[in-house]
Design an enzyme around this catalytic site. Structure first.
Site, short mmCIF file in Angstrom:
data_model
loop_
_atom_site.label_atom_id
_atom_site.label_comp_id
_atom_site.label_asym_id
_atom_site.label_seq_id
_atom_site.Cartn_x
_atom_site.Cartn_y
_atom_site.Cartn_z
N ASP A 138 8.02 -10.62 -2.93
CA ASP A 138 6.58 -10.83 -2.95
C ASP A 138 5.82 -9.50 -2.96
O ASP A 138 6.28 -8.51 -2.39
CB ASP A 138 6.14 -11.63 -1.72
CG ASP A 138 6.53 -13.10 -1.83
OD1 ASP A 138 6.91 -13.54 -2.92
OD2 ASP A 138 6.44 -13.80 -0.80
N ARG A 139 4.65 -9.51 -3.57
CA ARG A 139 3.83 -8.30 -3.66
C ARG A 139 3.57 -7.68 -2.28
O ARG A 139 3.64 -6.45 -2.11
CB ARG A 139 2.49 -8.62 -4.34
CG ARG A 139 1.60 -7.40 -4.55
CD ARG A 139 0.25 -7.76 -5.13
NE ARG A 139 -0.58 -8.48 -4.17
CZ ARG A 139 -1.06 -9.70 -4.34
NH1 ARG A 139 -0.79 -10.37 -5.45
NH2 ARG A 139 -1.81 -10.28 -3.42
#
Length: 306
Positions: A138-139
């Site tokens: 995930d970012r």
């Protein structure tokens, strides 16, 4: 060269490996070792299929279990490239392992002109093959990201993905009450809300997370989470559902900077571990690293595919 002694592994033959010769199967799982070593391990009974002795050129079948004995793996290391904004952890001719910073997406998209993939393209411009991230992160999550430097390695990792272990560290709100490993299971699904896509529990695909406390205080707890499956936002939703949202989670908690870090990444023949860069009250003393590794070594087995 850097040597590493692996531990005993009992691995299940995947569908993609059905019919493969045993020595070829071992090479794919352990990496490039002398063929004579594989032959000797099999002939001396250290490698077993479904608990039985076998021959080097027996063919493995989907669903069978193969005992892989400890071996000493030699890693050929190279000087790490200058990766703008990325910290290299390990590199050889097949792979690149980086420590991704929080806030940087793995792939670019709408509204994002910077990503790990874009930076790798800039770094390896002009080369025949630009490293490709093997898995997602995930970012807002920091930590270990594996990238393939060849198509063969990319295919091999996808085929052997069930053998890979991913361990995450996170600070959560409140005092985690359970001692030892606790397994969290639910069904998770993506839904559209007024603020965008959200993951909710109670419907969708089965998701499994194994959670173990590392440090527990009255107000916050440091947890180690090992994925049993790999669904979008799985750890964040599972911990929020348990009443312990990850500190700084903008979607399932109170925002301020997500304290979730992919600290461990391992599969037969390879093991990587990096502590998160958190500071002040969230800093993890390097002295805790071995304790975390010891907990990780006793983690329950994963299921499914990440």
């Amino acid at each position: 060269m850097q040597s590493e002694r692996t531990s005993v592994q009992v691995v299940e033959v995947g569908r993609e490996e059905n019919g493969r010769k045993l020595v070829s199967f071992l090479e794919a799982r352990l990496g490039p070792l002398p063929t004579g070593l594989f032959m000797r391990l099999v002939r001396t009974g250290q490698v077993r299929i479904d608990g039985r002795r076998c021959k080097p050129f027996d063919r493995v079948l989907t669903g069978q279990t193969v005992r892989v004995p400890p071996v000493t793996v030699q890693r050929k290391e190279k000087s790490l490239p200058d990766l703008p904004g990325l910290r290299g952890v390990f590199e050889n001719d097949e792979m690149l392992v980086i420590d991704k910073p929080a806030g940087l997406p793995v792939h670019g998209g709408t509204g994002w002109t910077d990503s790990v993939h874009d930076r790798l393209k800039a770094c390896f411009a002009g080369q025949a093959f630009v490293p490709i991230p093997v898995h997602r992160l995930d970012r807002d999550t920091s930590g270990l990201l594996l990238c393939a430097k060849t198509h063969d390695f990319l295919r091999a990792m996808h085929a052997s993905w069930p053998t890979l272990t991913k361990g995450y560290l996170c600070w959560v709100e409140g005092a985690w009450a359970a001692a030892g490993w606790r397994t969290v299971v639910s069904e998770l699904a993506k839904v559209q809300t007024g603020s965008g896509e959200q993951v909710v529990s109670g419907q969708g695909k089965r998701a499994v997370s194994h959670v173990h406390p590392v440090l527990v205080t009255a107000g916050r707890s440091l947890l180690l989470v090992v994925l049993g499956t790999g669904r979008t936002h799985q750890i964040r939703v599972h911990l929020a559902d348990c009443g312990h949202a990850i500190v700084g989670d903008p979607r399932y908690g109170h925002g301020g900077g997500l304290l979730l870090h992919a600290a461990a990444l391992s599969w037969p023949g390879h093991s990587f571990f990096v502590l998160p860069p958190w500071q002040d009250q969230f800093r993890i003393d390097p002295g805790h690293a071995q304790d975390i590794k010891n907990i990780l070594a006793a983690a329950p087995a994963k299921e499914g595919t990440i």
